[in-house]
Motif scaffolding. Structure first.
Motif, PDB file in Angstrom:
ATOM      1  N   THR A 501      -3.031 -13.114  -5.887  1.00  0.00           N
ATOM      2  CA  THR A 501      -4.180 -13.263  -4.997  1.00  0.00           C
ATOM      3  C   THR A 501      -5.330 -13.910  -5.733  1.00  0.00           C
ATOM      4  OG1 THR A 501      -4.918 -11.035  -5.581  1.00  0.00           O
ATOM      5  CG2 THR A 501      -3.558 -11.265  -3.614  1.00  0.00           C
ATOM      6  N   SER A 502      -6.170 -14.604  -4.992  1.00  0.00           N
ATOM      7  CA  SER A 502      -7.332 -15.253  -5.582  1.00  0.00           C
ATOM      8  C   SER A 502      -8.363 -14.203  -5.954  1.00  0.00           C
ATOM      9  CB  SER A 502      -7.942 -16.250  -4.582  1.00  0.00           C
ATOM     10  OG  SER A 502      -8.297 -15.597  -3.396  1.00  0.00           O
ATOM     11  N   ASN A 503      -9.036 -14.436  -7.049  1.00  0.00           N
ATOM     12  CA  ASN A 503      -9.989 -13.459  -7.565  1.00  0.00           C
ATOM     13  C   ASN A 503     -11.374 -13.739  -7.007  1.00  0.00           C
ATOM     14  OD1 ASN A 503     -11.039 -11.397  -9.061  1.00  0.00           O
ATOM     15  ND2 ASN A 503     -11.165 -12.562 -10.966  1.00  0.00           N
ATOM     16  N   GLN A 504     -11.579 -13.413  -5.720  1.00  0.00           N
ATOM     17  CA  GLN A 504     -12.856 -13.673  -5.080  1.00  0.00           C
ATOM     18  C   GLN A 504     -13.849 -12.552  -5.347  1.00  0.00           C
ATOM     19  OE1 GLN A 504     -12.800 -15.322  -1.056  1.00  0.00           O
ATOM     20  NE2 GLN A 504     -10.571 -15.300  -1.166  1.00  0.00           N
ATOM     21  N   MET A 505     -13.391 -11.357  -5.669  1.00  0.00           N
ATOM     22  CA  MET A 505     -14.285 -10.234  -5.936  1.00  0.00           C
ATOM     23  C   MET A 505     -13.929  -9.630  -7.292  1.00  0.00           C
ATOM     24  SD  MET A 505     -14.588  -8.423  -2.189  1.00  0.00           S
ATOM     25  CE  MET A 505     -12.813  -8.324  -1.954  1.00  0.00           C
ATOM     26  N   PRO A 506     -14.432 -10.227  -8.389  1.00  0.00           N
ATOM     27  CA  PRO A 506     -14.082  -9.739  -9.729  1.00  0.00           C
ATOM     28  C   PRO A 506     -14.438  -8.274  -9.939  1.00  0.00           C
ATOM     29  CG  PRO A 506     -15.212 -11.849  -9.840  1.00  0.00           C
ATOM     30  CD  PRO A 506     -15.337 -11.374  -8.431  1.00  0.00           C
ATOM     31  N   GLY A 507     -15.510  -7.802  -9.281  1.00  0.00           N
ATOM     32  CA  GLY A 507     -15.934  -6.426  -9.448  1.00  0.00           C
ATOM     33  C   GLY A 507     -14.938  -5.416  -8.928  1.00  0.00           C
ATOM     34  N   MET A 508     -14.043  -5.853  -8.030  1.00  0.00           N
ATOM     35  CA  MET A 508     -13.055  -4.950  -7.448  1.00  0.00           C
ATOM     36  C   MET A 508     -11.793  -4.844  -8.295  1.00  0.00           C
ATOM     37  SD  MET A 508     -14.257  -3.585  -4.734  1.00  0.00           S
ATOM     38  CE  MET A 508     -12.748  -2.978  -3.985  1.00  0.00           C
ATOM     39  N   LYS A 509     -11.645  -5.747  -9.264  1.00  0.00           N
ATOM     40  CA  LYS A 509     -10.400  -5.784 -10.028  1.00  0.00           C
ATOM     41  C   LYS A 509     -10.192  -4.491 -10.816  1.00  0.00           C
ATOM     42  CE  LYS A 509      -7.747  -8.748 -13.116  1.00  0.00           C
ATOM     43  NZ  LYS A 509      -7.720 -10.034 -13.849  1.00  0.00           N
ATOM     44  N   TRP A 510     -11.226  -4.025 -11.493  1.00  0.00           N
ATOM     45  CA  TRP A 510     -11.074  -2.809 -12.290  1.00  0.00           C
ATOM     46  C   TRP A 510     -10.864  -1.589 -11.414  1.00  0.00           C
ATOM     47  CZ3 TRP A 510     -14.375   1.388 -12.046  1.00  0.00           C
ATOM     48  CH2 TRP A 510     -15.569   1.203 -11.332  1.00  0.00           C
ATOM     49  N   MET A 511     -11.398  -1.634 -10.155  1.00  0.00           N
ATOM     50  CA  MET A 511     -11.179  -0.532  -9.227  1.00  0.00           C
ATOM     51  C   MET A 511      -9.713  -0.407  -8.853  1.00  0.00           C
ATOM     52  SD  MET A 511     -13.774   1.359  -8.399  1.00  0.00           S
ATOM     53  CE  MET A 511     -13.231   2.022  -6.828  1.00  0.00           C
ATOM     54  N   MET A 512      -9.030  -1.549  -8.749  1.00  0.00           N
ATOM     55  CA  MET A 512      -7.615  -1.539  -8.395  1.00  0.00           C
ATOM     56  C   MET A 512      -6.784  -0.826  -9.455  1.00  0.00           C
ATOM     57  SD  MET A 512      -7.358  -5.470  -7.003  1.00  0.00           S
ATOM     58  CE  MET A 512      -5.586  -5.390  -6.785  1.00  0.00           C
ATOM     59  N   TYR A 513      -7.218  -0.928 -10.718  1.00  0.00           N
ATOM     60  CA  TYR A 513      -6.495  -0.260 -11.799  1.00  0.00           C
ATOM     61  C   TYR A 513      -6.957   1.184 -11.991  1.00  0.00           C
ATOM     62  CZ  TYR A 513      -4.576  -4.780 -13.180  1.00  0.00           C
ATOM     63  OH  TYR A 513      -3.897  -5.975 -13.187  1.00  0.00           O
ATOM     64  N   LEU A 514      -8.163   1.472 -11.563  1.00  0.00           N
ATOM     65  CA  LEU A 514      -8.692   2.819 -11.726  1.00  0.00           C
ATOM     66  C   LEU A 514      -8.041   3.810 -10.764  1.00  0.00           C
ATOM     67  CD1 LEU A 514     -10.730   4.756 -13.031  1.00  0.00           C
ATOM     68  CD2 LEU A 514     -12.392   4.038 -11.278  1.00  0.00           C
ATOM     69  N   MET A 515      -7.720   3.356  -9.549  1.00  0.00           N
ATOM     70  CA  MET A 515      -7.170   4.253  -8.540  1.00  0.00           C
ATOM     71  C   MET A 515      -5.868   4.917  -8.985  1.00  0.00           C
ATOM     72  SD  MET A 515      -9.293   4.550  -6.113  1.00  0.00           S
ATOM     73  CE  MET A 515      -8.285   5.301  -4.846  1.00  0.00           C
ATOM     74  N   PRO A 516      -4.885   4.181  -9.532  1.00  0.00           N
ATOM     75  CA  PRO A 516      -3.654   4.855  -9.982  1.00  0.00           C
ATOM     76  C   PRO A 516      -3.914   5.894 -11.072  1.00  0.00           C
ATOM     77  CG  PRO A 516      -3.300   2.490  -9.802  1.00  0.00           C
ATOM     78  CD  PRO A 516      -4.767   2.709  -9.637  1.00  0.00           C
ATOM     79  N   VAL A 517      -4.892   5.624 -11.947  1.00  0.00           N
ATOM     80  CA  VAL A 517      -5.213   6.582 -13.001  1.00  0.00           C
ATOM     81  C   VAL A 517      -5.809   7.851 -12.409  1.00  0.00           C
ATOM     82  CG1 VAL A 517      -6.578   6.968 -15.085  1.00  0.00           C
ATOM     83  CG2 VAL A 517      -5.555   4.721 -14.664  1.00  0.00           C
ATOM     84  N   MET A 518      -6.643   7.686 -11.373  1.00  0.00           N
ATOM     85  CA  MET A 518      -7.205   8.854 -10.690  1.00  0.00           C
ATOM     86  C   MET A 518      -6.112   9.658 -10.003  1.00  0.00           C
ATOM     87  SD  MET A 518     -10.642   7.135  -9.080  1.00  0.00           S
ATOM     88  CE  MET A 518     -11.086   8.620  -8.181  1.00  0.00           C
ATOM     89  N   PHE A 519      -5.147   8.956  -9.413  1.00  0.00           N
ATOM     90  CA  PHE A 519      -4.030   9.645  -8.763  1.00  0.00           C
ATOM     91  C   PHE A 519      -3.186  10.429  -9.773  1.00  0.00           C
ATOM     92  CE2 PHE A 519      -4.007   6.388  -5.105  1.00  0.00           C
ATOM     93  CZ  PHE A 519      -4.857   7.202  -4.380  1.00  0.00           C
ATOM     94  N   LEU A 520      -3.174   9.987 -11.034  1.00  0.00           N
ATOM     95  CA  LEU A 520      -2.419  10.688 -12.061  1.00  0.00           C
ATOM     96  C   LEU A 520      -2.862  12.145 -12.158  1.00  0.00           C
ATOM     97  CD1 LEU A 520      -0.487  10.724 -14.529  1.00  0.00           C
ATOM     98  CD2 LEU A 520      -2.427   9.958 -15.917  1.00  0.00           C
ATOM     99  N   GLY A 521      -4.196  12.372 -12.128  1.00  0.00           N
ATOM    100  CA  GLY A 521      -4.708  13.734 -12.198  1.00  0.00           C
ATOM    101  C   GLY A 521      -4.416  14.522 -10.938  1.00  0.00           C
ATOM    102  N   PHE A 522      -4.497  13.864  -9.794  1.00  0.00           N
ATOM    103  CA  PHE A 522      -4.294  14.564  -8.524  1.00  0.00           C
ATOM    104  C   PHE A 522      -2.834  14.950  -8.326  1.00  0.00           C
ATOM    105  CE2 PHE A 522      -3.410  14.555  -3.951  1.00  0.00           C
ATOM    106  CZ  PHE A 522      -4.306  15.535  -3.539  1.00  0.00           C
ATOM    107  N   PHE A 523      -1.917  14.015  -8.541  1.00  0.00           N
ATOM    108  CA  PHE A 523      -0.502  14.264  -8.265  1.00  0.00           C
ATOM    109  C   PHE A 523       0.167  15.092  -9.361  1.00  0.00           C
ATOM    110  CE2 PHE A 523      -1.190  10.757  -5.352  1.00  0.00           C
ATOM    111  CZ  PHE A 523      -0.374  11.075  -4.287  1.00  0.00           C
ATOM    112  N   ASN A 524      -0.489  15.266 -10.499  1.00  0.00           N
ATOM    113  CA  ASN A 524       0.106  16.032 -11.584  1.00  0.00           C
ATOM    114  C   ASN A 524       0.402  17.473 -11.175  1.00  0.00           C
ATOM    115  OD1 ASN A 524       0.796  16.015 -14.551  1.00  0.00           O
ATOM    116  ND2 ASN A 524      -0.702  17.674 -14.547  1.00  0.00           N
TER     117      ASN A 524
END
Length: 595
Positions: A501-524
């Motif tokens: 996908t085209s990187n039109q919103m660079p600020g959202m890129k790190w959020m995309m990687y942060l969500m799975p890490v947050m789920f790690l704590g929840f689903f554990n």
């Protein structure tokens, strides 16, 4: 306390004491009849069980004898039992002393059997009267400690307490053969404003106390609309929000439920519920208290004590299956119509007994069914990918001068090339209800309870490959391997998508990687079956994308898009509206700059 009733000296002493008390009462206070009647009302004679092979009731004596000034009182236990349940009653209060569901382990017994391979009794106690209480309150003091007289038959027990010739309370319990239902009748006469107060302390029976706590509370059905509501956590007595009569009320635990259904008189609109969360170190999860008014006369009920099996509860056609939290709206519909039927087909018709394999096949069937949508989403992303160099040039050209112009030119490029920028999102939105449905299905599935797969000893609870020995906030005190695999695969999938996908919103890129890490704590700490399913879904998605890349040629897509640019395109109503909004926004910005 009298230890041996055949001890002559003790018996003589007892008789002398009784004689002295009687003489003292007769000649000093001159109220013989009143005293004797009062003492008789506070004690009952011991009733022994008749030796009958046909009787389904057995009697056990467990408490020591209590000495009254006039007679001996003994707590006696009575048992109603069939292939489904075992109910122990007591003549002290006339209540259910213990409720046991047959054919199920508590987690502690299950783990012992799993580790030691030693047989443990498959009986689970869903409540007892150690910290639970069943009683009638009224304008007079009716203690749950009073002793009831008992009448018994093959499959029923009657407890009765006479206060005088016109006032009494009577409980009649009848256990249906090969059933989880107990018919229950409360008869009262001469009791003003009687209320039923039933408190159940729900024991910790599952591996995860936090998960059990989350799914423990009250469910109740409104009589008129048949709508079902629930309350899981409140600080004080909560009055049912429907403010109408209720047809049944459920003391719901994660996998077992006690449902009391009104037969002749519905639960009145003033019925109240209290849910109290127990401390972490307590042997109980929550304490559930019900308070409801009774009519003076006959009150008929039916009590269900059993597992939260969706198909069984639904077969009663009373809405009992609503106590299983499958989700609201479309999410619940997906579970009830699609997931449960597919799961049951694999388990029953296909004869598969390994639940890990069932989840594997379930995932495969769902992913194959949704593959046309997955392909459409991938194709849209591929088109965006081949246009990315042109979009980057547009953004570079206007990023510092006129971001609005960059957006307009980007939309113009999409229109000329015949690309819908939302084309990759819409198929995902269709799949979203299934993802949420699975989130509700696995932790609530009775079938998964205490079924092991690979390193997970219970698919309905968390799996652990290492116990940390200490608690990490927002994570837990163990490492769940299924959750770890799910997180890693989700990060890989996120990275793969970002490349297309085209990187039109660079600020959202790190959020995309942060969500799975947050789920790690929840689903554990969540059901391992859920993490296992999401992990499998990611693996199948990788496989689909691999084959799609083999068959989708980026150069051919680019050539097709270039051909599309040469063809005149009519603007859709949506595009016209969007351009008008952009133009107005641009004019407003210019107006502000002039000021």
């Amino acid at each position: 306390m009298l230890n041996k009733q055949n001890d002559k000296s003790s018996l003589t002493g007892l008789l002398l004491m009784a004689a002295i008390l009687i003489i003292f009462n007769v000649f000093v206070f001159n109220n013989t009849e009143e005293q004797i009647n009062n003492e008789n009302s506070n004690s009952e004679k011991t009733i022994q069980k008749e030796n009958s092979e046909e009787s389904a009731i057995s009697i056990e004596h467990q408490k020591e004898t209590i000495i009254d000034s006039t007679e001996i009182i003994t707590e006696t236990e009575y048992i109603l039992e069939n292939d489904k349940v075992k109910l122990t009653f007591t003549n002290q209060g006339g209540e259910i002393k213990s409720a046991i569901i047959k054919g199920f382990y508590s987690y502690d017994e299950y783990k012992k059997n799993l580790d030691d391979n030693t047989y443990q009794s498959q009986d689970i106690e869903i409540f007892n009267n150690k910290d639970s209480k069943f009683e009638i309150t009224a304008d007079r003091n009716i203690s749950s400690d009073v002793f009831f007289t008992v009448m018994e038959s093959n499959n029923s027990i009657t407890f009765r307490k006479d206060f005088d010739s016109d006032n009494f309370i009577e409980y009649i319990y009848s256990l249906n053969e090969a059933s989880n239902f107990v018919d229950f009748t409360i008869n009262t006469e001469g009791i003003t404003n009687p209320e039923l107060v039933w408190t159940i302390a729900t024991p910790h029976t599952e591996k995860s106390k936090n998960n059990q706590e989350e799914y423990t509370g009250f469910y109740y059905q409104e009589e008129y609309s048949k709508e079902v509501d629930y309350t899981w956590d409140n600080d004080g007595f909560e009055i049912n929000e429907y403010n109408t009569e209720l047809s049944w009320i459920a003391f719901k635990q994660q996998f077992f439920t006690t449902i009391i259904e009104a037969k002749n008189n519905n639960f009145n609109r003033g019925t109240e519920f209290l849910v109290d969360v127990e401390e972490e170190e307590s042997e109980y999860v929550k304490t559930l208290s019900l308070r409801t008014s009774l009519s003076d006369g006959e009150n008929n009920y039916s009590i269900y004590l059993g597992p939260n099996n969706y198909n069984n509860l639904k077969s009663y056609d009373k809405g009992f299956e609503e106590v299983i939290p499958l989700g609201w709206g479309i999410f619940g519909w997906v579970n009830r119509v699609v997931v449960i039927n597919l799961f049951d087909f694999l388990k029953n018709s296909a004869g598969i007994t390994n639940f890990g394999l069932i989840i594997l096949l379930l995932t495969l069937i769902i992913k194959i069914t949704l593959s046309p949508l997955t392909y459409k989403s991938y194709l849209s992303q591929a088109k965006m990918k081949v246009l990315k160099p042109e979009i980057d040039k547009i953004n570079e050209k206007h990023k510092a001068k006129d971001p609005m112009k960059a957006q307009q030119e980007t939309m113009g490029l999409y229109r000329k090339a015949g690309v819908n920028p939302m084309g990759g999102c819409l198929p995902m939105l269709v799949q979203f209800p299934i993802l949420i449905a699975m989130f509700r299905f696995f932790p609530a599935s009775m079938e998964l309870r205490q079924n092991a797969f690979l390193w997970a000893d219970d698919l309905s609870a968390f799996d652990s490959i290492y116990d940390l020995g200490f608690n990490i906030p927002m994570y837990g005190d163990h490492i769940s391997l299924f959750t770890l695999l799910m997180t890693i695969s989700t990060l890989m999938y996120t990275h793969m998508n970002s490349q297309m996908t085209s990187n039109q919103m660079p600020g959202m890129k790190w959020m995309m990687y942060l969500m799975p890490v947050m789920f790690l704590g929840f689903f554990n700490n969540y059901a391992s079956a859920l993490s296992y399913y999401y992990f499998l879904a990611n693996i199948f998605t990788f496989s689909q994308m691999y084959f799609m890349r083999r068959f989708v040629d980026d150069e051919r897509i680019l050539a097709q898009l270039e051909e599309n640019k040469k063809k005149p395109k009519k603007k859709s109503k949506f595009q016209k509206k969007l351009e008008e909004m952009q133009k107005k926004q641009k004019d407003q910005i210019k107006g502000k700059k002039k000021k």
